[in-house]
Structures are given as C-alpha cells and as structure tokens.
Design a protein around this motif. Structure first.
Motif, PDB file in Angstrom:
ATOM      1  N   GLY A  23       0.808  -1.207   0.000  1.00  0.00           N
ATOM      2  CA  GLY A  23       0.000   0.000   0.000  1.00  0.00           C
ATOM      3  C   GLY A  23       0.846   1.263   0.000  1.00  0.00           C
ATOM      4  O   GLY A  23       2.062   1.207   0.186  1.00  0.00           O
ATOM      5  N   PRO A  24       0.218   2.409  -0.243  1.00  0.00           N
ATOM      6  CA  PRO A  24       0.951   3.670  -0.194  1.00  0.00           C
ATOM      7  C   PRO A  24       1.381   3.961   1.240  1.00  0.00           C
ATOM      8  O   PRO A  24       0.865   3.375   2.191  1.00  0.00           O
ATOM      9  CB  PRO A  24      -0.061   4.696  -0.691  1.00  0.00           C
ATOM     10  N   GLY A  25       2.289   4.853   1.384  1.00  0.00           N
ATOM     11  CA  GLY A  25       2.768   5.186   2.715  1.00  0.00           C
ATOM     12  C   GLY A  25       3.132   6.643   2.823  1.00  0.00           C
ATOM     13  O   GLY A  25       2.703   7.478   2.032  1.00  0.00           O
ATOM     14  N   GLU A  26       3.941   6.921   3.811  1.00  0.00           N
ATOM     15  CA  GLU A  26       4.420   8.274   4.089  1.00  0.00           C
ATOM     16  C   GLU A  26       5.888   8.151   4.457  1.00  0.00           C
ATOM     17  O   GLU A  26       6.320   7.103   4.921  1.00  0.00           O
ATOM     18  CB  GLU A  26       3.629   8.874   5.251  1.00  0.00           C
ATOM     19  N   HIS A  27       6.645   9.234   4.249  1.00  0.00           N
ATOM     20  CA  HIS A  27       8.040   9.190   4.683  1.00  0.00           C
ATOM     21  C   HIS A  27       8.460  10.549   5.230  1.00  0.00           C
ATOM     22  O   HIS A  27       7.934  11.587   4.839  1.00  0.00           O
ATOM     23  CB  HIS A  27       8.981   8.716   3.571  1.00  0.00           C
ATOM     24  N   ALA A  28       9.412  10.501   6.165  1.00  0.00           N
ATOM     25  CA  ALA A  28       9.936  11.711   6.796  1.00  0.00           C
ATOM     26  C   ALA A  28      10.795  12.471   5.790  1.00  0.00           C
ATOM     27  O   ALA A  28      11.459  11.871   4.941  1.00  0.00           O
ATOM     28  CB  ALA A  28      10.757  11.356   8.027  1.00  0.00           C
ATOM     29  N   VAL A  29      10.772  13.797   5.868  1.00  0.00           N
ATOM     30  CA  VAL A  29      11.551  14.626   4.946  1.00  0.00           C
ATOM     31  C   VAL A  29      12.275  15.733   5.705  1.00  0.00           C
ATOM     32  O   VAL A  29      11.880  16.125   6.801  1.00  0.00           O
ATOM     33  CB  VAL A  29      10.659  15.270   3.856  1.00  0.00           C
ATOM     34  N   GLU A  30      13.310  16.214   5.077  1.00  0.00           N
ATOM     35  CA  GLU A  30      14.019  17.415   5.523  1.00  0.00           C
ATOM     36  C   GLU A  30      14.053  18.329   4.308  1.00  0.00           C
ATOM     37  O   GLU A  30      14.991  18.308   3.513  1.00  0.00           O
ATOM     38  CB  GLU A  30      15.416  17.065   6.026  1.00  0.00           C
ATOM     39  N   SER A  31      12.966  19.076   4.113  1.00  0.00           N
ATOM     40  CA  SER A  31      12.744  19.870   2.911  1.00  0.00           C
ATOM     41  C   SER A  31      13.869  20.845   2.613  1.00  0.00           C
ATOM     42  O   SER A  31      14.451  21.440   3.518  1.00  0.00           O
ATOM     43  CB  SER A  31      11.436  20.650   3.030  1.00  0.00           C
ATOM     44  N   GLY A  32      14.164  20.976   1.327  1.00  0.00           N
ATOM     45  CA  GLY A  32      15.119  21.970   0.868  1.00  0.00           C
ATOM     46  C   GLY A  32      16.579  21.589   0.969  1.00  0.00           C
ATOM     47  O   GLY A  32      17.449  22.399   0.680  1.00  0.00           O
ATOM     48  N   VAL A  33      16.884  20.374   1.385  1.00  0.00           N
ATOM     49  CA  VAL A  33      18.275  19.949   1.495  1.00  0.00           C
ATOM     50  C   VAL A  33      18.710  19.437   0.124  1.00  0.00           C
ATOM     51  O   VAL A  33      18.137  18.481  -0.391  1.00  0.00           O
ATOM     52  CB  VAL A  33      18.450  18.847   2.566  1.00  0.00           C
ATOM     53  N   PRO A  34      19.714  20.073  -0.486  1.00  0.00           N
ATOM     54  CA  PRO A  34      20.114  19.687  -1.842  1.00  0.00           C
ATOM     55  C   PRO A  34      20.935  18.397  -1.872  1.00  0.00           C
ATOM     56  O   PRO A  34      21.456  17.940  -0.858  1.00  0.00           O
ATOM     57  CB  PRO A  34      20.977  20.866  -2.296  1.00  0.00           C
ATOM     58  N   GLY A  35      21.033  17.823  -3.063  1.00  0.00           N
ATOM     59  CA  GLY A  35      21.901  16.684  -3.291  1.00  0.00           C
ATOM     60  C   GLY A  35      21.278  15.361  -2.927  1.00  0.00           C
ATOM     61  O   GLY A  35      20.085  15.258  -2.636  1.00  0.00           O
ATOM     62  N   SER A  36      22.103  14.329  -2.963  1.00  0.00           N
ATOM     63  CA  SER A  36      21.666  12.990  -2.607  1.00  0.00           C
ATOM     64  C   SER A  36      22.806  12.277  -1.886  1.00  0.00           C
ATOM     65  O   SER A  36      23.954  12.691  -1.963  1.00  0.00           O
ATOM     66  CB  SER A  36      21.243  12.203  -3.850  1.00  0.00           C
ATOM     67  N   SER A  37      22.453  11.202  -1.191  1.00  0.00           N
ATOM     68  CA  SER A  37      23.440  10.426  -0.448  1.00  0.00           C
ATOM     69  C   SER A  37      23.305   8.965  -0.825  1.00  0.00           C
ATOM     70  O   SER A  37      22.210   8.462  -1.056  1.00  0.00           O
ATOM     71  CB  SER A  37      23.231  10.570   1.057  1.00  0.00           C
ATOM     72  N   GLU A  38      24.444   8.291  -0.857  1.00  0.00           N
ATOM     73  CA  GLU A  38      24.437   6.858  -1.115  1.00  0.00           C
ATOM     74  C   GLU A  38      24.832   6.129   0.157  1.00  0.00           C
ATOM     75  O   GLU A  38      25.017   6.744   1.197  1.00  0.00           O
ATOM     76  CB  GLU A  38      25.378   6.518  -2.262  1.00  0.00           C
ATOM     77  N   GLY A  39      24.936   4.840   0.075  1.00  0.00           N
ATOM     78  CA  GLY A  39      25.340   4.059   1.242  1.00  0.00           C
ATOM     79  C   GLY A  39      24.186   3.408   1.967  1.00  0.00           C
ATOM     80  O   GLY A  39      24.341   2.915   3.071  1.00  0.00           O
ATOM     81  N   PHE A  40      23.005   3.398   1.349  1.00  0.00           N
ATOM     82  CA  PHE A  40      21.853   2.733   1.941  1.00  0.00           C
ATOM     83  C   PHE A  40      21.827   1.311   1.407  1.00  0.00           C
ATOM     84  O   PHE A  40      21.546   1.081   0.231  1.00  0.00           O
ATOM     85  CB  PHE A  40      20.557   3.465   1.580  1.00  0.00           C
ATOM     86  N   VAL A  41      22.140   0.335   2.248  1.00  0.00           N
ATOM     87  CA  VAL A  41      22.208  -1.056   1.830  1.00  0.00           C
ATOM     88  C   VAL A  41      20.975  -1.782   2.343  1.00  0.00           C
ATOM     89  O   VAL A  41      20.734  -1.843   3.552  1.00  0.00           O
ATOM     90  CB  VAL A  41      23.491  -1.743   2.345  1.00  0.00           C
ATOM     91  N   LEU A  42      20.195  -2.332   1.431  1.00  0.00           N
ATOM     92  CA  LEU A  42      18.972  -3.033   1.796  1.00  0.00           C
ATOM     93  C   LEU A  42      19.278  -4.474   2.195  1.00  0.00           C
ATOM     94  O   LEU A  42      20.367  -4.985   1.932  1.00  0.00           O
ATOM     95  CB  LEU A  42      17.993  -3.003   0.622  1.00  0.00           C
ATOM     96  N   SER A  43      18.322  -5.134   2.817  1.00  0.00           N
ATOM     97  CA  SER A  43      18.537  -6.494   3.300  1.00  0.00           C
ATOM     98  C   SER A  43      18.848  -7.480   2.176  1.00  0.00           C
ATOM     99  O   SER A  43      19.471  -8.507   2.407  1.00  0.00           O
ATOM    100  CB  SER A  43      17.331  -6.983   4.107  1.00  0.00           C
ATOM    101  N   ASN A  44      18.449  -7.151   0.953  1.00  0.00           N
ATOM    102  CA  ASN A  44      18.737  -8.033  -0.182  1.00  0.00           C
ATOM    103  C   ASN A  44      20.094  -7.726  -0.823  1.00  0.00           C
ATOM    104  O   ASN A  44      20.428  -8.277  -1.867  1.00  0.00           O
ATOM    105  CB  ASN A  44      17.625  -7.956  -1.227  1.00  0.00           C
ATOM    106  N   GLY A  45      20.858  -6.811  -0.213  1.00  0.00           N
ATOM    107  CA  GLY A  45      22.179  -6.455  -0.721  1.00  0.00           C
ATOM    108  C   GLY A  45      22.189  -5.303  -1.705  1.00  0.00           C
ATOM    109  O   GLY A  45      23.249  -4.838  -2.119  1.00  0.00           O
ATOM    110  N   GLN A  46      21.033  -4.832  -2.086  1.00  0.00           N
ATOM    111  CA  GLN A  46      20.932  -3.706  -3.029  1.00  0.00           C
ATOM    112  C   GLN A  46      21.455  -2.434  -2.374  1.00  0.00           C
ATOM    113  O   GLN A  46      21.147  -2.151  -1.231  1.00  0.00           O
ATOM    114  CB  GLN A  46      19.472  -3.534  -3.436  1.00  0.00           C
TER     115      GLN A  46
END
Length: 84
Positions: A23-46
C-alpha cells in the motif's frame, strides 16, 4: 496494519510508515536539502541512493520511529509527506 521501516545510510536515514503490504505510505523529509546520499544497503544487498530531502539525520530518525512505535502516529514536530 501499518508498518514502520527505517533504512540507515552513512549520514542519514529514510523513515517510512507504510499502509499495509504494497500500500501507499508516508516518509519523513528534511525539505530543501540539496543533493543525494548513497550508502543505503537493503537487506537483499541492493545499494540505494536517496535525495537528501527524503532522509533525516539518524538521531531524528530514531526519535521518529520510537514515537511511531510508542504512540502509533508521527511526532507533531516531524516533517513528512504522503506517497500517494
């Protein structure tokens, strides 16, 4: 039944409150912060990269998740968006 998910990266965390499986959901945000970050490793290794505005600092993420688990709702001072 809602589910709370938190994916922790090197500098922040993605906090999601899902409205049941698939189903749809909601997620926390910190509006206006530029760029992106990597390093998020999911349980499937992605390895994922998320926009910084779609993540929050790790300490804030733990506080949000604790509140959701304890009270069943977002904290009044949390910023979040609906993913519908």
């Amino acid at each position: 039944m809602s589910e709370t998910w938190m994916v922790v990266g090197r500098q922040g965390a993605l906090v999601m409150l899902l409205d049941g499986e698939g189903g749809p959901g909601e997620h926390a945000v910190e509006s206006g912060v530029p760029g992106s970050s990597e390093g998020f490793v999911l349980s499937n290794g992605q390895h994922d990269t998320y926009p910084n505005e779609d993540t929050v600092p790790i300490g804030e993420a733990f506080a949000i998740v604790g509140h959701i688990i304890g009270r069943g709702s977002w904290p009044s001072d949390a910023r979040w968006v609906a993913d519908r």
